[in-house]
Design an enzyme around this catalytic site. Sequence first.
Site, PDB file in Angstrom:
ATOM      1  N   ASP A 201     -49.009  11.554   2.195  1.00 15.15           N
ATOM      2  CA  ASP A 201     -49.449  10.937   0.953  1.00 15.15           C
ATOM      3  C   ASP A 201     -48.256  10.287   0.233  1.00 15.15           C
ATOM      4  O   ASP A 201     -47.142  10.811   0.269  1.00 15.15           O
ATOM      5  CB  ASP A 201     -50.054  12.037   0.062  1.00 15.15           C
ATOM      6  CG  ASP A 201     -50.487  11.530  -1.299  1.00 15.15           C
ATOM      7  OD1 ASP A 201     -51.446  10.760  -1.349  1.00 15.15           O
ATOM      8  OD2 ASP A 201     -49.849  11.905  -2.316  1.00 15.15           O
ATOM      9  N   GLU A 238     -48.986   6.907   4.186  1.00 15.98           N
ATOM     10  CA  GLU A 238     -49.707   6.075   3.240  1.00 15.98           C
ATOM     11  C   GLU A 238     -48.719   5.195   2.481  1.00 15.98           C
ATOM     12  O   GLU A 238     -48.008   5.650   1.586  1.00 15.98           O
ATOM     13  CB  GLU A 238     -50.504   6.938   2.266  1.00 15.98           C
ATOM     14  CG  GLU A 238     -51.520   6.115   1.518  1.00 15.98           C
ATOM     15  CD  GLU A 238     -51.449   6.288   0.038  1.00 15.98           C
ATOM     16  OE1 GLU A 238     -52.346   5.804  -0.642  1.00 15.98           O
ATOM     17  OE2 GLU A 238     -50.475   6.884  -0.457  1.00 15.98           O
TER      18      GLU A 238
END
Length: 500
Positions: A201, A238
């Site tokens: 993330d 990401e």
Amino acid sequence: QHDPNNLSDRQIMVHLFEWKWNDIADECERFLSKMGFAGVQVSPPTENVVAWEPTPGVKRPWWERYQPVSYKLNTRSGTEQQFQDMVNRCNAVGVRIYCDMVLNHMTGDWPSGTPATGGSSFNTGSKDYPAVPYSTYDFNGRDKCSTSSGNIENYGDANQVRNCQLVGLKDLNQGSDYVRGKIIELLNRLISYGVAGFRFDASKHMWPGDLKAIADRLNNLPTDKGFPAGARAFIYQEVIDLGGEPITGAEYVGIGRVTEFKYGKFLGEAFRGRNQLKYLKNFGEGWGMLASGNALVFIDNHDNQRGHGAGGDMILTFRVPKLYKMAVAYMLAWPYGFTRVMSSYYWEQNIVNGQDKNDWVGPPSDSNWNIITPTINADETCGSGWVCEHRWRQIYNMVKFRNVVHGTTMNDWWDNGNNQIAFCRGGKGFIAINNDNYPLQQSLQTCLPSGTYCDVISGDLVNNQCTGKSITVGSDGKAFISLSNAEDDGVIAFHIQSAI
Ligand code: LM2
Ligand code: CA
């Protein structure tokens, strides 16, 4: 590492956003394995803040899971025991588990006494997270971040983006050996449980060199969990890169794959009529996207389906089902990237001045805010507030299509000069899409052997009978394709395993 550690005949991952571990285990056994899904992206497994009315009326938002309090595996999705059980049960039926890992930061500011999902205490004022433990020294401080707010203020400055706080979230220093050690310990624990890979993330907010140092120190996947000797964890990072910023996705491709956000945005624009489908003929590198082997692609994700993240109002979601199914079908038929299918829950939007006031709403839950188990209807779809796009026939049948045509290239492209397109995949599968406001009526070159095929969009092949349209391919490989613009679905697709 770029390989998802998938079984070779399974090429698609599904994001079961906010599902409970027990429910994912059931889904692996009763559906995902049977339908040929390669793996599941699960919501962050690490203990998080219980976001109880952070602003009046906002209770248990989905985004509380992006505010870790410790590396205990205790969340609304379940306990550490249930997590391990899920990984074992999914691996046993050949479905991999990929974990969403929040490594950039811990929580934002919360009053003292705010609970966490595993019962750990924390103090955001002094940056104390005793259950890891992390203390103020483990975070990026004033020496590294020079903005007046301490937050990222300018995405044109790569130092800020990496060393300042993202929306007030306490920013960990992954350059420190101690922090690296804690992260590596966590990832290795998950690897020992049989996890096959990780979504990192907020990777844009971490230095590629730090991520590389962490990835290099991960253990091999365990052979006693069924992985081949020497297998390495799959990593996909990401990074939102739509161009125009100093930080690019390309900086991260040495570590693993990178989420290609241009993909869903460009397809959204094309299917929403801002561009023509005929241009999709060279979709991929030719459009300024990452190399196929470096890309993780999707039509929408948990952020941009609700206006967070990137892509704006061009993103297609379950709320525009006809266009959505067309775009997903194109993605699953097109040879580019490793594909991820989104699986959502429903929430009531409340759009005020173009902004959804309900973009925070969490998963279906009971009166105690426990997540509800999806119910499964007779026709395979979900109930109890779960959308389960992955259980829509048009989508899971295209999962099979992608698995069947895997390893072939695209051939026999056709378009009508506008928004009707068709192409074939190496003698194994054919697809036609009509996004014009008039019918497609055309004899087209397919690359399949002569015979009769079942269209897997309008139906299924059951007991050698097609419940939808049948298409006849002649000895010259040609078939007459008829696809009205008025039909429920704007796609016809068939493959060698849907031969009648
Ligand atoms: C991600 N990728 O880089 C995730 O995909 C995305 O879902 C996460 O944001 C983000 N990074 C941080 O992990 C979400 C959500 C934010 C939310 C954060 C933290 O999109 O809105 O921020 O999680 O929970 C929330 C509040 C925000 C507040 C912040 C800190 O919405 O207003 O900022 O918490 O308390 C003061
Ligand atoms: Ca950072």
